[in-house]
Structure formats: structure tokens, C-alpha cells
Design a protein around this motif. Structure first.
Motif, PDB file in Angstrom:
ATOM      1  N   LEU A  60      23.637 -66.100  72.082  1.00  0.00           N
ATOM      2  CA  LEU A  60      24.739 -66.999  72.402  1.00  0.00           C
ATOM      3  C   LEU A  60      25.587 -66.451  73.548  1.00  0.00           C
ATOM      4  CD1 LEU A  60      26.360 -69.553  71.858  1.00  0.00           C
ATOM      5  CD2 LEU A  60      27.584 -68.306  70.068  1.00  0.00           C
ATOM      6  N   SER A  61      25.907 -65.171  73.513  1.00  0.00           N
ATOM      7  CA  SER A  61      26.731 -64.606  74.594  1.00  0.00           C
ATOM      8  C   SER A  61      25.978 -64.631  75.925  1.00  0.00           C
ATOM      9  CB  SER A  61      27.196 -63.189  74.246  1.00  0.00           C
ATOM     10  OG  SER A  61      26.107 -62.311  74.168  1.00  0.00           O
ATOM     11  N   GLN A  62      24.673 -64.409  75.897  1.00  0.00           N
ATOM     12  CA  GLN A  62      23.880 -64.454  77.132  1.00  0.00           C
ATOM     13  C   GLN A  62      23.787 -65.891  77.666  1.00  0.00           C
ATOM     14  OE1 GLN A  62      20.069 -62.645  76.348  1.00  0.00           O
ATOM     15  NE2 GLN A  62      20.988 -60.782  75.560  1.00  0.00           N
ATOM     16  N   VAL A  63      23.645 -66.852  76.767  1.00  0.00           N
ATOM     17  CA  VAL A  63      23.571 -68.259  77.167  1.00  0.00           C
ATOM     18  C   VAL A  63      24.893 -68.687  77.797  1.00  0.00           C
ATOM     19  CG1 VAL A  63      23.432 -70.627  76.257  1.00  0.00           C
ATOM     20  CG2 VAL A  63      21.753 -68.925  75.554  1.00  0.00           C
ATOM     21  N   GLU A  64      25.999 -68.290  77.188  1.00  0.00           N
ATOM     22  CA  GLU A  64      27.306 -68.657  77.734  1.00  0.00           C
ATOM     23  C   GLU A  64      27.531 -68.042  79.114  1.00  0.00           C
ATOM     24  OE1 GLU A  64      29.919 -67.771  74.415  1.00  0.00           O
ATOM     25  OE2 GLU A  64      29.818 -69.869  73.787  1.00  0.00           O
ATOM     26  N   THR A  65      27.037 -66.823  79.325  1.00  0.00           N
ATOM     27  CA  THR A  65      27.126 -66.199  80.647  1.00  0.00           C
ATOM     28  C   THR A  65      26.309 -66.988  81.663  1.00  0.00           C
ATOM     29  OG1 THR A  65      27.461 -64.022  79.666  1.00  0.00           O
ATOM     30  CG2 THR A  65      26.677 -64.071  81.938  1.00  0.00           C
ATOM     31  N   ALA A  66      25.110 -67.388  81.277  1.00  0.00           N
ATOM     32  CA  ALA A  66      24.259 -68.180  82.178  1.00  0.00           C
ATOM     33  C   ALA A  66      24.907 -69.517  82.515  1.00  0.00           C
ATOM     34  CB  ALA A  66      22.884 -68.389  81.552  1.00  0.00           C
ATOM     35  N   ILE A  67      25.544 -70.141  81.542  1.00  0.00           N
ATOM     36  CA  ILE A  67      26.190 -71.437  81.762  1.00  0.00           C
ATOM     37  C   ILE A  67      27.375 -71.296  82.718  1.00  0.00           C
ATOM     38  CG2 ILE A  67      27.567 -73.233  80.630  1.00  0.00           C
ATOM     39  CD1 ILE A  67      25.657 -73.012  78.230  1.00  0.00           C
TER      40      ILE A  67
END
Length: 168
Positions: A60-67
Motif C-alpha cells: 500500500l505504501s509503495q502504491v501510494e508513492t507511485a500514485i
């Protein structure tokens, strides 16, 4: 013919669109949908992730960074468009639904679509498990039992006893 989604997936897609629009993103991507799937800790997708032994919070934290790195628009607010990658992910999920003999696309079909053709950061996160697509499918079938996604509310009926009852 347009794909049919379970109520849970419909809600997840709506949340992905709302988040994209709220952050003035030009498109709704696979990562927007993945974020929405991961934000439901008691949901079916979380059950799948737990069954295969992975930690959703790191993804989740990696996805939010990508977004956060996605392009945004300025000026008049426009509704975001569906990214071609997200359209492809939904088509892949639809193929999994057909192979499971399901009428509706559910979270597990989407999860399998991500697993089969991962994008970053999902691809890096997936490598930690070292599980094949067949092994993940087997875990999903174990969770599902003999149930099929044959109604909009079918996903909500999975693990109903664990959700609403106490094992005495």
C-alpha cells in the motif's frame, strides 16, 4: 457486452475514481484500483493476501508513492479517464472469471490479473512470496470452497461465518 462486477468490486472501482478525481489525476490507473482494494482490511482481497502470507501494508505504501508521481491537471476539474492499463487489467480479470465459471468479476479475479501480469510496485512485492499463479489460484479456491460469483452480493457471502460469528 460490459463486464459485470460484484458489489464489492463496483464500490472499489468507485473509490479508485473518487481518489483519482480528488487528487486531480488525469487517468485512473491500475494502481488506483489496487490502492482501493488494499484499503479494505476486512475485505476479500485482504483474506487472499493473508492466505498467501504477504503484508499488504508495505505494498500500500509503495502504491501510494507511485500514485503521487502521476500527472495531474490544473484548471477546470475534469473527470479522470480510464487508463488503458486498467482496461486491460479488467479484461484479464474477466478471463479469470470465465475460467472459474463465474458470472461476476470479483476481487479474486482482479487479484489474479495483477498476479499474472504484475505492474510496479506489485511486481516487486509479489517476488517476496515466490508463489506461482497456480498456487495463488489454489489458495483462492480454498477460501471460496464451492461458491461461485453468480450474483452481485456473492463476494460478501464469502467467509460470512468468520465475519459475523464468534467461534465458541
Amino acid at each position: 457486452m460490459a463486464p459485470q462486477f460484484t458489489e464489492a468490486v463496483t464500490q472499489t472501482i468507485e473509490e479508485a475514481f473518487q481518489y483519482a478525481q480528488g487528487n486531480q489525476h488525469v487517468e485512473v490507473t491500475e494502481n488506483h484500483l489496487l490502492r482501493a482494494l488494499l484499503l479494505n482490511p476486512g475485505g476479500y482481497c485482504s483474506s487472499i493476501i493473508s492466505a498467501i502470507g504477504l503484508d499488504p501494508s508495505s505494498l500500500l505504501s509503495q502504491v501510494e508513492t507511485a500514485i503521487r508521481n502521476l500527472p495531474v491537471y490544473s484548471g477546470e476539474p475534469n473527470p479522470p479517464q480510464v487508463a488503458s492499463g486498467l482496461q486491460n487489467k479488467i479484461q484479464e480479470a474477466e478471463k479469470f472469471a470465465k475460467s472459474f465459471h463465474d458470472t461476476y468479476i470479483s476481487s479474486d479475479h482482479l487479484f489474479l490479473a495483477y498476479w499474472d501480469r504484475p505492474i510496479e510496485p506489485f511486481a516487486s512485492w509479489k517476488k517476496i512470496s515466490k508463489k506461482s499463479l497456480k498456487e495463488v489460484e489454489a489458495e483462492i479456491k480454498k477460501i471460496r470452497g464451492s461458491k461461485h460469483m453468480d450474483s452481485p452480493g456473492a463476494e460478501g457471502n464469502l467467509k460470512a461465518l468468520e465475519k459475523y460469528c464468534k467461534n465458541l
